[in-house]
Design a protein around this motif. Structure first.
Motif, PDB file in Angstrom:
ATOM      1  N   ILE A  36       0.649  -1.077   0.063  1.00  0.00           N
ATOM      2  CA  ILE A  36       0.009   0.010  -0.071  1.00  0.00           C
ATOM      3  C   ILE A  36       0.928   1.381  -0.015  1.00  0.00           C
ATOM      4  O   ILE A  36       1.641   1.270   0.772  1.00  0.00           O
ATOM      5  CB  ILE A  36      -0.916   0.040   1.203  1.00  0.00           C
ATOM      6  N   ALA A  78      -4.090   6.604   6.174  1.00  0.00           N
ATOM      7  CA  ALA A  78      -3.125   5.371   6.783  1.00  0.00           C
ATOM      8  C   ALA A  78      -3.741   5.183   8.011  1.00  0.00           C
ATOM      9  O   ALA A  78      -3.608   3.777   8.265  1.00  0.00           O
ATOM     10  CB  ALA A  78      -1.852   6.542   7.007  1.00  0.00           C
ATOM     11  N   TYR A 120      -5.917   2.158   6.698  1.00  0.00           N
ATOM     12  CA  TYR A 120      -5.382   0.846   6.329  1.00  0.00           C
ATOM     13  C   TYR A 120      -4.675   0.089   7.556  1.00  0.00           C
ATOM     14  O   TYR A 120      -4.810  -0.820   7.733  1.00  0.00           O
ATOM     15  CB  TYR A 120      -4.010   1.480   5.418  1.00  0.00           C
ATOM     16  N   ARG A 121      -4.214   1.096   8.744  1.00  0.00           N
ATOM     17  CA  ARG A 121      -3.455   0.278   9.633  1.00  0.00           C
ATOM     18  C   ARG A 121      -4.420  -0.339  10.646  1.00  0.00           C
ATOM     19  O   ARG A 121      -4.168  -1.508  10.794  1.00  0.00           O
ATOM     20  CB  ARG A 121      -2.863   1.604  10.458  1.00  0.00           C
ATOM     21  N   LEU A 141      -5.402  -3.674   8.473  1.00  0.00           N
ATOM     22  CA  LEU A 141      -4.636  -4.741   7.940  1.00  0.00           C
ATOM     23  C   LEU A 141      -4.710  -6.102   8.534  1.00  0.00           C
ATOM     24  O   LEU A 141      -4.807  -7.126   7.740  1.00  0.00           O
ATOM     25  CB  LEU A 141      -3.016  -4.088   8.171  1.00  0.00           C
ATOM     26  N   ARG A 189       0.743  -4.841   2.730  1.00  0.00           N
ATOM     27  CA  ARG A 189       1.563  -4.159   4.226  1.00  0.00           C
ATOM     28  C   ARG A 189       1.552  -2.561   3.706  1.00  0.00           C
ATOM     29  O   ARG A 189       1.452  -2.351   2.625  1.00  0.00           O
ATOM     30  CB  ARG A 189       3.006  -4.657   4.081  1.00  0.00           C
ATOM     31  N   LEU A 190       1.737  -1.648   4.775  1.00  0.00           N
ATOM     32  CA  LEU A 190       2.071  -0.340   4.485  1.00  0.00           C
ATOM     33  C   LEU A 190       3.277   0.036   4.069  1.00  0.00           C
ATOM     34  O   LEU A 190       4.090   0.006   4.737  1.00  0.00           O
ATOM     35  CB  LEU A 190       1.630   0.234   6.006  1.00  0.00           C
ATOM     36  N   TRP A 249       2.171   6.010  11.252  1.00  0.00           N
ATOM     37  CA  TRP A 249       1.087   5.193  11.267  1.00  0.00           C
ATOM     38  C   TRP A 249       1.770   3.970  10.681  1.00  0.00           C
ATOM     39  O   TRP A 249       1.201   2.919  10.177  1.00  0.00           O
ATOM     40  CB  TRP A 249      -0.091   5.585  10.167  1.00  0.00           C
ATOM     41  N   PHE A 254       4.557   3.212   7.894  1.00  0.00           N
ATOM     42  CA  PHE A 254       4.973   2.766   6.623  1.00  0.00           C
ATOM     43  C   PHE A 254       6.326   2.615   6.497  1.00  0.00           C
ATOM     44  O   PHE A 254       7.288   3.019   7.540  1.00  0.00           O
ATOM     45  CB  PHE A 254       4.730   3.963   5.683  1.00  0.00           C
TER      46      PHE A 254
END
Lengths: 390, 390, 390, 390
Positions: free
Chosen positions: B6, B19, B22-23, B26, B37-38, B56, B58
């Motif tokens: 991502i 973010a 997504y976090r 996941l 994954r970020l 977050w 990444f």
């Protein structure tokens, strides 16, 4: 020596709130706390533990909490178990050298809370209790306003935690309704939040001038099967008595001369799950209601005889803004996000090796001492001085 | 072949909301989408990118968005850039075979939106636009109530997106105030949310019967330095004109016979950042106000002449409850949590390889067509039919 | 030569509000206006006239309004008849040399209103139209605040008069639902209040930029018997079409550059009988809602991005306090009491022999001209300039 | 033998409210009560008496109340004097054979109230005390709902009378602030309303479980000149202590098992003059707030965990509609109009020669007994049983 892996013990709703809080804070602390990771979701019910792990990203599950406490990699523990287990497990965690964040109430009574507080004070671990409402930005802002003297000397307050969760007579009996297992009823389960908030805002309570407890629904059917939290489940045909309070009211005297009315109810039809308070001083007044979670109201004396209340919305100048993805856009801050603020403070204390100041075990003890005094006042029908032993 | 890592492109406030989404999602998808994954926080300003990555989680940062689009490991992209770049970058992402979630507005106008929609339709990627307000549980519940016919035939509605962000005459000039770079002003920047919501709830708009645009603050100083979002920064002494709308109102005709009043304002003193609407049918009425984000109001015709409105609070029966740590306890759902619901749907679509139905590029196109019609009605002073080309 | 006895023509609900207003004001004016007394309650239905006389203390009843106008003792007349009769009876009253207070709307259209205004201007009598909402203390206070420039230049406004009286499909057909007898529907019947208020507060309207009319309930049963006001009565089996608007919305341009959204609805489920408006300026905003009749809200720009609204309650400094028994104690001011304020001004004008400035026939004419423009915009689908002929 | 002319003794704000009530009701009773007329406005201050007479139409003024009581034409008396005079004058009026309506509180304490009640019971006159809030239509409707069992068994309630009138430290000293002249402070002056309302709605109070009194502003300057009501006047340089409560809270037990929290405050910044209460039963809950005087809220248990509150507006089915010019149009009912409802009942009782049931001297006595118990609980710090002697 121990690691810094995280375990959440108790995989119900509140366990999920903790898991959310750890998950969203992890990246901020991975470099500051070596080995920090979401390791273990622990629950006697493995299905629940598995669900928690899968949803929030724990590495494994565990059904035996002693195994968690014995695990050398685990250094940080959240205790999210039923109230009657808080003291025992929190003491065990401290003894095992784990940093521990215990759900409210810290204990069933002040005696247990005192033991925890003393153990925590004697130990190098960071220990804390969950008083999430302190971190609502509007509530934290109210504290700053009072502390700055903007509403003058405090005169009187009303604090109410009104919940509807037990208003349904067909909700099954559970540990919550037994004084031997849960301690007090609404008083302890939700009243502890209300008491902590007014201590946080207005200082120490010296005396309970009166209290009344009511059991509104006097018996309930046992469940036919297990559920989580306040879930509705099928009922058996067997009834058990309810022997702790559905509703508790009390009158409080504060050390600073302020007087207070306190209400905790778990049978408050129409209220859902609402914390509200109003505080009046000689120069102004403040109000908060969790239905409008991103707002507070303030009136400043203006001599018109009708000093207006203004509705102030979260804005970037309010506390905790920097922890949000979108800092205080004015309309919405989540219940779980506030847990995130608390866990941020907890991890901060661990990373910097200092005690937790906001939601300490002393805060948990003081709340328990007031709750005990309220219970005693209700039981005896006489005023009760609040103990400040620590 | 591409991976499923991502990237979030654009590291401002809205990039952080993505973010966060997504976090928190996941773990639920790691087994269903291989390699999820970020990976990359991308922004022309590396400091911002770094802050996003650190907060977050990444793996890395990147200042060149083309590098992101060229990265074979990246399979999922959020476009969180200024409005004028949405179309170009979204088209490039689709062309690069990335699943793409583009911030609202999908494009500066219907022509751009149509190009995106056609490219998306022709591609196997999942493409979507951000209409987060659809996922507010109370709003989703309102949709179900209307669809079930509970308030009868729709008669009229009022929708308002009122924001205060540009009410300050000393806020610096930026791309938002130039029609050439931003397109419309309040109409596009926030009105697109309001238009999407009424389409979501009440169906298609056939005609704009009138519209009025007002520029309230006609020129602004250029900033002396850069800021993020609506930050206050030091001003230079040089002014630039504002040439798009601060306030836009319009009258709408819906295909189902309903009529509507629409307002978007970015100079709405006192309103902070508020989306509100009321919808009246022949048998009832519904209201929503983002100040009370966990509630809606419903009145059902009762013949008294004063049919009461009831205030309904989020409860576990409402949409999206299962995605929350503590499902709809009644008081608080976070702005960012709603982004989480959207990203859950986006990842669900990727995992199951189906299009995004709720917040599709068609939804983005339809909103753009209505906004174009409103702009034209304001410019010409004449009613305008809404194009439904796709 | 004529006397100064009072007659109320039309003994329905509104006739009673006038009667109340005269009765409570009489002692204040008995010495200033010789022969002032409540003389005649007039209605074609003698039972109604008798009830009005007995309740509010008229000396006698009369079924023939021409007899009232011919009575030399009668010098003051309130016209509380159905809308279609307003112009004819008001003109006759002026011609007969009576001071006349005509219920809103002054006339069915601007042409009629112009004739009345010109007749009134040419006559020495005091003539006025009922715009009671101007005298709500909170509304009058809002006017003063705007006039003092406290909210800066006016940018946009929303005014809504939402009533539920016609939402019941089983309410009988009446003159209100026929354009030939009633003129416009909601637009005229209640919209005239809304238009007058925004003129009162914000000045003249120059153009209607668009308008939409909806007939929501397209036919109604004739009643089996007569009722008063919005009474429910038994229905016959015969239906008649409804041919005027249940809902009318419009976009307005004001001479001062402000833009406005207007709504009048008589089928607004949940709204009972509610006038509400919000007005935004460059420095602040004001709101009023008749559900909170003793309050207004004001936001003053404070640079926080979330300028708060304060809820200001009636207090003794507000207009009209001196006319109340208990001046603005903060919580309650009656609908009928506001009629009392208006009649106080009317009797004041008679006593002092000056025209009525607040709710003049010119005000009635200007409102009619705007309503005509809205109707034309709705009929033609094109913008309409507002006539200012007088 | 006596006549039926009316005298109002005490020409302040409350005297005006009575005068308004008589004036608006007179026509309805002129035929039923021979000789009924507004005869005498009595006040030690002749200017005030004259103003009252001129505004509301009394025939004459009088400065000596004994002359009023000796006047054979006077048959009906309203006692609107300072609290300390209520008992003496009411007893004298009863002794003189006058029908008497005494302002609240009926007396300074239960002993005085008992003497009045016994004298009233032994006399053929109609005697009553002013509990105007009972006649607010929404409050009367709440009573009917509770009596019908719609919210089940009563569990707990909160009642608050919060006023701001004494929050200004620069308001002059007066009889209100001396326990010897006024009796209790906020407790008696406004708390009596709150106590009467909960008795009216929920039945008798058996015990006060605790009470706290606070004097917030401990001394005040004497005025340099006289004022009416809560007027601001110039201050002298001499101070006097305040020795009765500014704030009084109490916990109440009702005979039916309900528990209650009571607050009276005259220093409630931001509250203006607000009576509010909420009552929770096993099946529902009801709320009232005098800021929304034409509304009440009701929640009915619905099993969702978030039973919604509905906001119900006055409508023609509510009590007292038939006494209003425009029956319950939904938005506005005046404070003085409610006095009119009470005086309507008073005159009805006189006309029909029956006792006053709603606001009887027994109601006045019961309220006084509860207030005495609250005062004793505050003074002694111990629970107090409420006397029911009569």
């Amino acid at each position: 020596m121990k690691g810094n892996a995280i375990a959440v013990i108790g995989a119900g709703m509140i366990g999920a709130a903790h898991a959310f809080g750890y998950r969203t804070n992890l990246p901020r602390f991975e470099k500051r706390i070596s080995g920090l990771r979401l390791a273990t979701a622990c629950d006697g019910n493995d299905t629940l533990a598995g669900r928690l792990a899968a949803t929030w990203g724990f590495e494994k599950t565990e059904t035996d909490l002693n195994a968690v406490l014995a695990d050398p990699e685990i250094g940080i523990v959240s205790v999210c178990l039923p109230n009657a287990l808080h003291a025992e497990v929190t003491l065990a965690a401290i003894a095992a050298g784990k940093h521990v964040l215990c759900e409210k109430p810290l204990a069933l009574n002040a005696e247990e809370a005192l033991r925890i507080h003393r153990a925590a004070t004697a130990s190098p671990v960071v220990s804390a209790t969950v008083f999430n409402y302190r971190r609502i930005p509007a509530v934290a802002a109210i504290r700053d306003i009072i502390a700055a003297g903007e509403i003058g000397d405090l005169v009187n307050l009303l604090v109410q935690y009104e919940s509807e969760y037990a208003a349904d007579p067909n909700l099954p009996h559970s540990w919550r309704y037994e004084r031997s297992r849960a301690g007090a009823g609404a008083l302890l389960d939700i009243g502890t939040h209300a008491i902590d908030i007014v201590r946080f805002l207005c200082g120490e309570v010296s005396e309970v001038a009166g209290a009344i407890a009511t059991v509104s629904i006097r018996e309930r059917f046992l469940p036919a099967a297990d559920g989580i939290g306040h879930d509705k489940v099928a009922l058996s045909t067997e009834k058990r008595p309810v022997d702790n309070d559905d509703v508790m009211s009390a009158l409080l005297r504060f050390e600073n001369g302020c007087q207070g009315m306190f209400l905790a109810s778990r049978v408050a039809v129409g209220m859902g799950n609402t914390l509200s308070f109003s505080i009046t001083g000689t120069k102004g007044a403040l109000r908060y209601n969790s239905r409008l979670p991103a707002h507070y109201e303030i009136a400043r004396f203006d001599g018109s005889g009708q000093s207006p209340f203004a509705l102030v919305t979260n804005n970037p100048a309010l506390p905790y803004a920097e922890l949000l993805p979108v800092p205080h856009d004015g309309v919405a801050i989540g219940y779980a996000e506030v847990f995130g603020f608390m866990i941020h403070e907890f991890l901060e204390a661990i990373a910097d090796n200092h005690p937790m100041h906001n939601g300490s075990t002393l805060d948990g003890l003081r709340a328990a001492q007031i709750l005990d005094a309220i219970q005693l006042a209700a039981d005896t029908g006489a005023p009760v001085r609040v103990s400040h032993a620590d």
